[in-house]
Scaffold this active site. Structure first.
Site, PDB file in Angstrom:
ATOM      1  N   MET A 256       0.951   5.218  -0.021  1.00  0.00           N
ATOM      2  CA  MET A 256       0.115   6.392   0.293  1.00  0.00           C
ATOM      3  C   MET A 256       1.010   7.623   0.329  1.00  0.00           C
ATOM      4  O   MET A 256       2.080   7.592   0.947  1.00  0.00           O
ATOM      5  CB  MET A 256      -0.529   6.216   1.661  1.00  0.00           C
TER       6      MET A 256
ATOM      7  N   ASP B  38       0.832  -1.209   0.000  1.00  0.00           N
ATOM      8  CA  ASP B  38       0.000   0.000   0.000  1.00  0.00           C
ATOM      9  C   ASP B  38       0.864   1.256   0.000  1.00  0.00           C
ATOM     10  O   ASP B  38       1.524   1.552   0.997  1.00  0.00           O
ATOM     11  CB  ASP B  38      -0.899   0.012   1.247  1.00  0.00           C
TER      12      ASP B  38
ATOM     13  N   HIS C 229      -0.495  -1.173  -4.703  1.00  0.00           N
ATOM     14  CA  HIS C 229      -1.701  -0.331  -4.698  1.00  0.00           C
ATOM     15  C   HIS C 229      -1.277   1.116  -4.498  1.00  0.00           C
ATOM     16  O   HIS C 229      -0.922   1.517  -3.390  1.00  0.00           O
ATOM     17  CB  HIS C 229      -2.601  -0.833  -3.558  1.00  0.00           C
TER      18      HIS C 229
ATOM     19  N   SER D  34      -4.858  -6.247   8.856  1.00  0.00           N
ATOM     20  CA  SER D  34      -4.935  -6.577  10.288  1.00  0.00           C
ATOM     21  C   SER D  34      -5.349  -8.019  10.538  1.00  0.00           C
ATOM     22  O   SER D  34      -4.901  -8.627  11.515  1.00  0.00           O
ATOM     23  CB  SER D  34      -5.856  -5.596  11.022  1.00  0.00           C
TER      24      SER D  34
ATOM     25  N   ASP E 165     -10.529  -4.994  -1.019  1.00  0.00           N
ATOM     26  CA  ASP E 165      -9.516  -4.466  -0.090  1.00  0.00           C
ATOM     27  C   ASP E 165     -10.172  -3.604   0.978  1.00  0.00           C
ATOM     28  O   ASP E 165     -10.779  -2.585   0.671  1.00  0.00           O
ATOM     29  CB  ASP E 165      -8.517  -3.634  -0.913  1.00  0.00           C
ATOM     30  N   GLY E 166     -10.013  -4.027   2.228  1.00  0.00           N
ATOM     31  CA  GLY E 166     -10.464  -3.215   3.354  1.00  0.00           C
ATOM     32  C   GLY E 166     -11.450  -3.954   4.230  1.00  0.00           C
ATOM     33  O   GLY E 166     -12.528  -4.344   3.777  1.00  0.00           O
TER      34      GLY E 166
ATOM     35  N   GLY F 182      -7.308  -1.443   9.255  1.00  0.00           N
ATOM     36  CA  GLY F 182      -8.071  -1.656  10.478  1.00  0.00           C
ATOM     37  C   GLY F 182      -9.469  -1.046  10.512  1.00  0.00           C
ATOM     38  O   GLY F 182     -10.055  -0.926  11.585  1.00  0.00           O
TER      39      GLY F 182
ATOM     40  N   MET G   5     -12.467  -1.060  -3.346  1.00  0.00           N
ATOM     41  CA  MET G   5     -12.194  -0.645  -1.959  1.00  0.00           C
ATOM     42  C   MET G   5     -13.457  -0.834  -1.125  1.00  0.00           C
ATOM     43  O   MET G   5     -14.509  -0.275  -1.442  1.00  0.00           O
ATOM     44  CB  MET G   5     -11.782   0.821  -1.901  1.00  0.00           C
TER      45      MET G   5
HETATM   46  C1  DX5 Z   1      -6.355   0.810   2.911  1.00  0.00           C
HETATM   47  C2  DX5 Z   1      -5.419  -0.175   2.235  1.00  0.00           C
HETATM   48  C3  DX5 Z   1      -5.647  -1.572   2.625  1.00  0.00           C
HETATM   49  C4  DX5 Z   1      -5.407  -1.862   4.093  1.00  0.00           C
HETATM   50  C5  DX5 Z   1      -6.238  -3.039   4.476  1.00  0.00           C
HETATM   51  O1  DX5 Z   1      -6.195   2.058   2.324  1.00  0.00           O
HETATM   52  O2  DX5 Z   1      -5.567  -0.097   0.825  1.00  0.00           O
HETATM   53  O3  DX5 Z   1      -4.888  -2.454   1.822  1.00  0.00           O
HETATM   54  O4  DX5 Z   1      -4.075  -2.109   4.401  1.00  0.00           O
HETATM   55  O5  DX5 Z   1      -6.168  -3.185   5.848  1.00  0.00           O
HETATM   56  P1  DX5 Z   1      -7.246  -4.030   6.656  1.00  0.00           P
HETATM   57  O6  DX5 Z   1      -7.227  -5.405   6.115  1.00  0.00           O
HETATM   58  O7  DX5 Z   1      -6.732  -3.946   8.060  1.00  0.00           O
HETATM   59  O8  DX5 Z   1      -8.564  -3.352   6.461  1.00  0.00           O
HETATM   60 ZN    ZN Z   2      -4.575  -1.644  -0.478  1.00  0.00          ZN
END
Ligand code: DX5
Ligand code: ZN
Length: 217
Positions: free
Chosen positions: A36, A34, A65, A197, A174-175, A144, A136
């Site tokens: 960001m 990930d 991502h 998580s 994802d999420g 989390g 998403m």
């Molecule tokens: C959020 C990310 C996810 C995140 C998922 O912006 O793109 O990949 O790490 O985390 P969990 O599985 O804890 O929701």
């Molecule tokens: Zn992601």
């Protein structure tokens, strides 16, 4: 390799022992990375340097991502760092098909993602340009968070469009994916599951991956 694909997100890993965390994830299918930038999303994670380290630590494919502005400027850097699939956000680019073509020309697989408020319909006619679509199921930016079940409508629409056209585009979600939510996402038609998580927060990533895989099967 066939679905379900399990992609642990190292965002939730313990970075003090990243190598051990990745070793403990060996039976996953991909490692989800990930990125960001603190602009496209309000959080900052890591960049191409750490992506390159992760690539050295594992033989698994990297599912990168990009939650960043101006993804056009960065795709080549991430492919050079070891990205096997590059996923950008459609909200961050003016010409998503051109960017997908460029990613493929550079030798990687192309994916797009979309925030929860972005509709999927305008993108369904362009799926042949994509190896993967990342739905998403939380607002991107943080691990989390709680799973948003309404986003499964997008998974269903994608499943129908992909099957109707005989494409092999992978649907990834994802999420908020965990032992309680993964079966519902699989039933809606998702092929691949990102979990942060639910894998690294458990103390036993290997067991968590096995459990998620069997619940998605
Ligand atoms: C959020 C990310 C996810 C995140 C998922 O912006 O793109 O990949 O790490 O985390 P969990 O599985 O804890 O929701
Ligand atoms: Zn992601």
């Amino acid at each position: 390799m066939s679905a379900p694909y399990i992609a642990p997100s190292i965002l939730a890993a313990d970075f003090a022992v990243l190598g051990e965390e990745i070793c403990a994830s060996a039976q996953a299918d991909w490692i989800h990375v990930d990125i960001m930038d603190g602009h496209f999303v309000p959080n900052l994670s890591f960049g191409p340097g750490v992506t390159g380290v992760v690539d050295k630590l594992t033989d698994l494919e990297l599912d990168v991502h990009l939650m960043i502005e101006e993804p056009e400027r960065w795709v080549e850097t991430y492919i050079d760092a070891g990205a096997d699939t590059v996923i950008f956000h459609v909200e961050a680019t003016d010409d998503h098909v051109a960017l997908a073509r460029r990613i493929r020309e550079l030798g990687a697989k192309a994916g797009f993602s979309l925030k929860p408020a972005t509709p999927i319909e305008p993108y369904l006619e362009h799926l042949e340009h994509y190896d993967e679509v990342l739905v998403m199921s939380v607002e991107p930016g943080f691990g989390g968070q709680s799973f948003m079940p309404d986003q499964l409508e997008k998974v269903r629409a994608l499943r129908e469009a992909i099957d109707a056209r005989g494409l092999d585009t992978i649907i990834e979600i994802d999420g908020g994916i965990n032992a309680k939510t993964i079966a519902e996402a699989a039933a809606a038609g998702a092929d691949a599951f990102v979990a942060g998580s639910a894998v690294y927060g458990t103390g036993d990533p290997a067991r968590a991956i096995d459990e998620l895989r069997s619940l998605a099967s």
